[in-house]
Design a protein around this motif. Structure first.
Motif, mmCIF file in Angstrom:
data_model
loop_
_atom_site.group_PDB
_atom_site.id
_atom_site.type_symbol
_atom_site.label_atom_id
_atom_site.label_comp_id
_atom_site.label_asym_id
_atom_site.label_seq_id
_atom_site.Cartn_x
_atom_site.Cartn_y
_atom_site.Cartn_z
ATOM 1 N N ASN A 162 0.871 -1.294 -0.081
ATOM 2 C CA ASN A 162 0.024 0.045 -0.050
ATOM 3 C C ASN A 162 1.070 1.217 -0.011
ATOM 4 N N SER A 163 2.120 1.171 0.435
ATOM 5 C CA SER A 163 2.969 2.384 0.662
ATOM 6 C C SER A 163 4.020 2.418 -0.534
ATOM 7 N N ALA A 164 3.951 1.423 -1.324
ATOM 8 C CA ALA A 164 4.802 1.403 -2.576
ATOM 9 C C ALA A 164 4.856 2.507 -3.177
ATOM 10 N N GLN A 165 5.896 3.233 -3.857
ATOM 11 C CA GLN A 165 5.830 4.300 -4.540
ATOM 12 C C GLN A 165 5.336 3.866 -6.003
ATOM 13 N N PHE A 166 4.430 4.745 -6.587
ATOM 14 C CA PHE A 166 3.915 4.424 -8.201
ATOM 15 C C PHE A 166 5.131 4.617 -9.067
ATOM 16 N N PRO A 167 5.258 3.451 -9.843
ATOM 17 C CA PRO A 167 4.395 2.480 -10.144
ATOM 18 C C PRO A 167 4.878 1.137 -9.287
ATOM 19 N N ALA A 168 4.321 0.469 -8.550
ATOM 20 C CA ALA A 168 4.891 -0.749 -7.821
ATOM 21 C C ALA A 168 4.574 -1.960 -8.838
ATOM 22 N N ILE A 169 5.574 -2.513 -9.247
ATOM 23 C CA ILE A 169 5.328 -3.786 -9.989
ATOM 24 C C ILE A 169 5.483 -4.969 -9.113
ATOM 25 N N ILE A 170 4.471 -5.757 -9.445
ATOM 26 C CA ILE A 170 4.143 -7.217 -8.752
ATOM 27 C C ILE A 170 4.414 -8.356 -9.540
ATOM 28 N N ALA A 171 5.235 -9.442 -9.142
ATOM 29 C CA ALA A 171 5.233 -10.558 -9.891
ATOM 30 C C ALA A 171 5.047 -11.607 -8.837
ATOM 31 N N VAL A 172 3.861 -12.517 -9.678
ATOM 32 C CA VAL A 172 3.076 -13.590 -8.799
ATOM 33 C C VAL A 172 3.209 -14.915 -9.516
ATOM 34 N N THR A 173 3.722 -15.909 -8.868
ATOM 35 C CA THR A 173 4.081 -17.073 -9.273
ATOM 36 C C THR A 173 3.093 -18.218 -9.079
ATOM 37 N N SER A 174 3.022 -19.181 -10.003
ATOM 38 C CA SER A 174 2.096 -20.361 -9.805
ATOM 39 C C SER A 174 0.782 -20.222 -9.624
ATOM 40 N N LEU A 175 0.216 -19.459 -10.611
ATOM 41 C CA LEU A 175 -1.411 -19.081 -10.560
ATOM 42 C C LEU A 175 -2.240 -20.049 -11.185
ATOM 43 N N LYS A 176 -3.348 -20.283 -10.878
ATOM 44 C CA LYS A 176 -4.476 -20.993 -11.661
ATOM 45 C C LYS A 176 -5.263 -19.782 -12.397
ATOM 46 N N VAL A 177 -5.546 -20.134 -13.810
ATOM 47 C CA VAL A 177 -6.492 -19.051 -14.346
ATOM 48 C C VAL A 177 -7.609 -19.744 -14.628
ATOM 49 N N SER A 178 -8.778 -18.587 -14.443
ATOM 50 C CA SER A 178 -9.973 -19.274 -14.809
ATOM 51 C C SER A 178 -10.772 -17.993 -15.648
ATOM 52 N N ILE A 179 -11.887 -18.065 -16.196
ATOM 53 C CA ILE A 179 -12.467 -16.993 -16.812
ATOM 54 C C ILE A 179 -13.983 -16.813 -16.482
ATOM 55 N N ARG A 180 -14.584 -15.953 -16.026
ATOM 56 C CA ARG A 180 -16.047 -16.033 -15.832
ATOM 57 C C ARG A 180 -16.574 -14.628 -16.134
ATOM 58 N N ASN A 181 -17.706 -14.577 -17.006
ATOM 59 C CA ASN A 181 -18.147 -13.566 -17.576
ATOM 60 C C ASN A 181 -17.358 -12.697 -18.590
ATOM 61 N N ASN A 182 -16.571 -13.503 -19.174
ATOM 62 C CA ASN A 182 -15.333 -13.187 -20.102
ATOM 63 C C ASN A 182 -14.411 -12.207 -19.627
ATOM 64 N N ILE A 183 -14.354 -12.359 -18.226
ATOM 65 C CA ILE A 183 -13.214 -11.758 -17.445
ATOM 66 C C ILE A 183 -12.197 -12.848 -16.819
ATOM 67 N N TYR A 184 -10.914 -12.533 -17.049
ATOM 68 C CA TYR A 184 -9.844 -13.611 -16.754
ATOM 69 C C TYR A 184 -9.766 -13.240 -15.021
ATOM 70 N N GLN A 185 -9.827 -14.454 -14.397
ATOM 71 C CA GLN A 185 -9.504 -14.405 -12.793
ATOM 72 C C GLN A 185 -8.123 -15.327 -12.422
ATOM 73 N N LEU A 186 -7.414 -14.916 -11.759
ATOM 74 C CA LEU A 186 -6.298 -15.515 -11.136
ATOM 75 C C LEU A 186 -6.054 -15.921 -9.756
ATOM 76 N N ALA A 187 -5.706 -17.060 -9.409
ATOM 77 C CA ALA A 187 -5.979 -17.599 -8.113
ATOM 78 C C ALA A 187 -4.629 -18.370 -7.634
ATOM 79 N N SER A 188 -4.354 -18.046 -6.368
ATOM 80 C CA SER A 188 -3.111 -18.630 -5.915
ATOM 81 C C SER A 188 -2.984 -20.289 -5.786
ATOM 82 N N THR A 189 -2.196 -20.826 -5.833
ATOM 83 C CA THR A 189 -1.830 -22.326 -5.266
ATOM 84 C C THR A 189 -0.897 -22.329 -4.114
ATOM 85 N N SER A 190 -0.638 -23.634 -3.553
ATOM 86 C CA SER A 190 0.293 -23.541 -2.221
ATOM 87 C C SER A 190 1.608 -23.133 -2.561
#
Length: 335
Positions: A162-190
Motif C-alpha cells: 500500500n505504501s509502495a511508490q507508483f508504479p509498484a510492480i508485482i510478480a506472482v508465481t504459480s497461479l491458476k487461471v479461470s474465466i468468468r463472464n469473459n473476465i480472467y481471474q487468477l488464483a493462488s496455489t500452495s
C-alpha cells in the motif's frame, strides 16, 4: 526448466533421494508420486525459489514445482552447487492476451507480472478461509484480480504494497487461471509467491512505461465527456474521473444476497455472501450521472465489508449513516 546435471544428487525432504541425470527418453516422475526410498527417476520441474540455510552446513535449498502444481523442497550440499548454474528466481510470465491458453482444468500454472493497483479484499470468507484480493494492471490497461488464499495471504506485506511508490510492480508465481463472464481471474496455489518490485529487467521496463504518465491523469475524463463516448469503441477500457457522490438512491436496497461462487443474486435463504450494490448520483460540476458501486469498490469506499456493516445496520432499505457520510467527498473514481 529441465534440471539435468550429471553426478549431482539432490536430497529431498522425507528422506527421498533423486539423482538428476542426463536427458534420456524416459517418462518424468510426478512429484506427488515420489515415495521414500524410490529409485532416482528423472523429474521435470521449475525452480520457484532458492535460499541458503542458516545452519553451520549452509546448504542450498530449492523449492521445486512440476507441471501439475505439486511442490517439493530439495537440498543440495554446498560442494555440489558448482554443477548447477541457475538464477535465484525463475519466472515464466504469460501476458494477459495469452491467458486463454491456461483456462483448461489441467493447464500448467501461470506466472504473471503487472502494476499493483490496490488491495480490494482482505478478510475471512463466511467459511473461515483467508482471502486477499489484489487488483493489478498491465501496460495495455488490462485490469485483473488475483485471489490469494489461506497460508499464502500471510506472506504478503500489506503495508509495503500500500505504501509502495507508483508504479509498484508485482510478480506472482504459480497461479491458476479461470474465466468468468469473459473476465480472467487468477488464483493462488500452495506454491504461489509474490515479489514486489523484483530486480529483473522486465519489471524495470514495465515501471518505465507507467512512469510516462501518472495514475491521476491517465485516461482522465469528466462524467460529461464520458457520457458522450461511444461504448462500442471502449469495451473493457477504464477511465478515471475526479468527482463525488451527491446523493444515494433511497428507493433501492444497498446490499443483496449473492452466490458464493459467482456473486449473482440468490433468493433462497441458503448459505450466501452479503454484498454491496448501491447506486448514487456522481458529479464533478460538469454534469451528473448515475453510478452503481458494487461490492469491491464500495468496500474500499466505506472502508469496511458489507457483512460488517450489516451487523450494525440491518435495514435493507435504509442507507447506513457511515455511507451517507461519504457524500460530498472528492474521490478518484475508476469507471
Amino acid at each position: 526448466l529441465r534440471l539435468f546435471c550429471a553426478g549431482v544428487e539432490i536430497r529431498l525432504l522425507a528422506d527421498v533421494s533423486i539423482k538428476i541425470c542426463r536427458p534420456v527418453a524416459l517418462e518424468y516422475k510426478r512429484l506427488n508420486t515420489i515415495e521414500p526410498h524410490d529409485a532416482p527417476d528423472p523429474i521435470e520441474v521449475k525452480i520457484l525459489r532458492t535460499w541458503i540455510t542458516d545452519g553451520f552446513r549452509a546448504e542450498r535449498c530449492y523449492l521445486l514445482i512440476d507441471k501439475e502444481g505439486s511442490v517439493i523442497q530439495a537440498i543440495v550440499n554446498s560442494g555440489d552447487e558448482r554443477h548447477i548454474e541457475l538464477q535465484d528466481t525463475y519466472f515464466d510470465f504469460l501476458p494477459h492476451e495469452r491467458l486463454h491458453e491456461r483456462t483448461a482444468a489441467q493447464s500448467p500454472l501461470t506466472d504473471y507480472i503487472a502494476r499493483f493497483n490496490c488491495i480490494i479484499t482482505d478478510r475471512k470468507t463466511p467459511t473461515g478461509k483467508l482471502l486477499l484480493k489484489l487488483q493489478v494492471e498491465d501496460t495495455r490497461a488490462n485490469f485483473t484480480e488475483i485471489a490469494i488464499w489461506e497460508a499464502v495471504t500471510k506472506t504478503v506485506n500489506r503495508q509495503s504494497h500500500n505504501s509502495a511508490q507508483f508504479p509498484a510492480i508485482i510478480a506472482v508465481t504459480s497461479l491458476k487461471v479461470s474465466i468468468r463472464n469473459n473476465i480472467y481471474q487468477l488464483a493462488s496455489t500452495s506454491a504461489t509467491h509474490l515479489y514486489l518490485n523484483p530486480p529483473i529487467d522486465l519489471a524495470k521496463e514495465i515501471a518505465t512505461r507507467f512512469n510516462a504518465v501518472t495514475i491521476q491523469t491517465r485516461n482522465m475524463i469528466t462524467p460529461k465527456d464520458l457520457l458522450e463516448q461511444k461504448t462500442t469503441e471502449h469495451v473493457q477500457q477504464r477511465f478515471v474521473c475526479n468527482a463525488w457522490i451527491t446523493s444515494w438512491n433511497e428507493n433501492k436496497s444497498w446490499f443483496y444476497r449473492g452466490c458464493k461462487k459467482c456473486n449473482k443474486k440468490v433468493e433462497k435463504k441458503s448459505r450466501h455472501l452479503d454484498l454491496y450494490c448501491i447506486s448514487g448520483t456522481l458529479t464533478d460540476n460538469t454534469t451528473t450521472a448515475t453510478a452503481i458501486l458494487f461490492d469491491a469498490s464500495m468496500e474500499l469506499f466505506a472502508n469496511t465489508t458489507c457483512s460488517e456493516m450489516i451487523h450494525q445496520y440491518t435495514e435493507k432499505d435504509t442507507i447506513p449513516e457511515p455511507i451517507q457520510a461519504l457524500k460530498g467527498q472528492p474521490k478518484i473514481f475508476e469507471l
